[in-house]
Scaffold this active site. Structure first.
Site, short mmCIF file in Angstrom:
data_model
loop_
_atom_site.label_atom_id
_atom_site.label_comp_id
_atom_site.label_asym_id
_atom_site.label_seq_id
_atom_site.Cartn_x
_atom_site.Cartn_y
_atom_site.Cartn_z
NE ARG A 98 -5.70 19.43 8.60
CZ ARG A 98 -6.60 19.11 9.52
NH1 ARG A 98 -6.41 18.07 10.30
NH2 ARG A 98 -7.68 19.83 9.66
CG HIS A 117 -1.90 -1.15 1.21
ND1 HIS A 117 -1.58 -2.36 1.77
CD2 HIS A 117 -3.13 -1.29 0.66
CE1 HIS A 117 -2.59 -3.19 1.61
NE2 HIS A 117 -3.54 -2.58 0.94
NE ARG A 136 -4.63 9.65 15.75
CZ ARG A 136 -5.31 10.40 14.88
NH1 ARG A 136 -4.83 10.63 13.67
NH2 ARG A 136 -6.47 10.94 15.21
CB SER A 145 -11.15 19.12 15.96
OG SER A 145 -11.71 17.83 16.15
CG ASP A 146 -15.10 17.27 17.89
OD1 ASP A 146 -14.22 16.99 17.06
OD2 ASP A 146 -15.61 16.42 18.65
N GLY A 204 -3.18 14.31 14.84
CA GLY A 204 -4.57 14.28 14.39
C GLY A 204 -5.47 15.07 15.30
CB SER A 205 -8.74 16.37 14.92
OG SER A 205 -9.38 15.41 14.12
CD GLU A 211 -7.44 7.63 13.41
OE1 GLU A 211 -7.42 8.40 14.39
OE2 GLU A 211 -8.30 7.71 12.52
NE ARG A 241 -11.99 20.74 12.15
CZ ARG A 241 -12.24 19.45 12.33
NH1 ARG A 241 -11.38 18.56 11.92
NH2 ARG A 241 -13.34 19.05 12.90
N GLY A 277 -4.26 11.63 9.80
CA GLY A 277 -5.26 10.77 9.15
C GLY A 277 -5.47 11.18 7.69
NE ARG A 280 -5.78 0.29 -1.91
CZ ARG A 280 -6.93 -0.37 -1.86
NH1 ARG A 280 -7.99 0.22 -1.37
NH2 ARG A 280 -7.02 -1.59 -2.30
CD GLU A 323 -7.03 8.45 18.53
OE1 GLU A 323 -6.19 8.59 17.64
OE2 GLU A 323 -7.35 7.33 19.04
N1 HPA Z 1 -14.96 11.19 17.73
C1 HPA Z 1 -14.06 10.40 17.15
N2 HPA Z 1 -12.99 10.88 16.56
C2 HPA Z 1 -12.81 12.21 16.54
C3 HPA Z 1 -13.73 13.08 17.11
C4 HPA Z 1 -14.86 12.54 17.75
O1 HPA Z 1 -15.71 13.26 18.30
N3 HPA Z 1 -13.29 14.34 16.91
C5 HPA Z 1 -12.14 14.24 16.23
N4 HPA Z 1 -11.84 12.95 16.00
#
Ligand code: HPA
Length: 236
Positions: free
Chosen positions: A24, A4, A87, A203-204, A89-90, A181, A217, A20, A43, A179
């Protein structure tokens, strides 16, 4: 060259940052690395190699979820000689004291299951970060004045999770964020004797519903990449 990852011998650096999102990876490589060149496009899961402060670095997309990350991390380690995987990521915050934009350094990653569960069978393995990377990342976050938290996170198999009882238990047990991963990354790193860490930007927020817009972000993502790169080479 692996199934891959379309990179040739020497194309992948021992240190790999894994967002991810493959775009990015492109943005981070163009923004932070000198002489970045694309080393794989298979891919659409783009990977780039360049130099950061004279150190070779690869930034390779992992895709979303542990099933996808597991494919790329396994090939990076087994077929391309990666020894340090971080990693970037968010994540979604799960505690009131964790705010949107904060950085989370994942000391441990709980999971209901991981792709590795098939070989671990009845064992509840405890996926944890490499201590040297974790300590260096905490030092880097502190030195840069970035609001950060070190602790346990939850690696979920579902983004649209309807198990509110499970969320309640995770919150009750002090889980900082969710998250999709890190638990598999940490498990693979343990199995293959390499180092891993997850550096995440909130991120949230699951409790307040607050979420970062696109521009915010990106700014948060920059702090996280700087922390990851500084940690990667702090003990060398
Ligand atoms: N859930 C899962 N993964 C995430 C989230 C979430 O709310 N926010 C960013 N990655």
């Amino acid at each position: 060259m692996s199934l891959h990852i379309d990179a040739g011998p020497g194309d992948i650096a021992p240190t790999v940052l894994m967002p991810g999102d493959p775009l990015r990876a492109k943005w981070a490589a163009e923004t932070f690395l000198d002489g970045a060149r694309q080393v794989t496009t298979l891919r659409g899961m783009l990977g780039f190699t360049g130099q950061w402060n004279g150190h070779p670095v690869t930034i390779q997309g992992s895709g979303m979820g542990m099933a996808s990350l597991s494919i790329y991390a396994t090939e990076l380690i087994r077929d391309h000689g990666a020894t340090r995987l971080i990693r970037i990521g968010s994540c979604g915050a799960m505690q009131p004291h964790v705010a949107v934009r904060d950085v989370i350094l994942a000391q441990t990653a709980s999971a209901v299951s991981t792709p590795s569960a098939t070989i671990l069978r009845e064992l509840r393995f405890a996926p944890c970060a490499d201590w040297g990377l974790l300590r260096a990342a905490a030092d880097a976050a502190k030195a840069s004045g970035t609001r950060h938290h070190v602790g346990g996170i939850y690696s979920s198999d579902t983004f649209y999770d309807e198990r509110t009882d499970l969320t309640d238990q995770l919150v009750r047990h002090g889980t900082l964020a969710v998250e999709m991963e890190a638990a598999e990354l940490y498990t693979l790193a343990a199995r293959h004797g390499v180092s891993a860490l997850a550096v995440l930007t909130v991120s949230d927020h699951l409790q307040t519903g607050e979420a970062l817009d696109g521009a915010a972000r990106e700014r948060g993502f920059g702090d996280m990449v700087r922390i990851a790169l500084t940690a990667a080479f702090a003990n060398i």
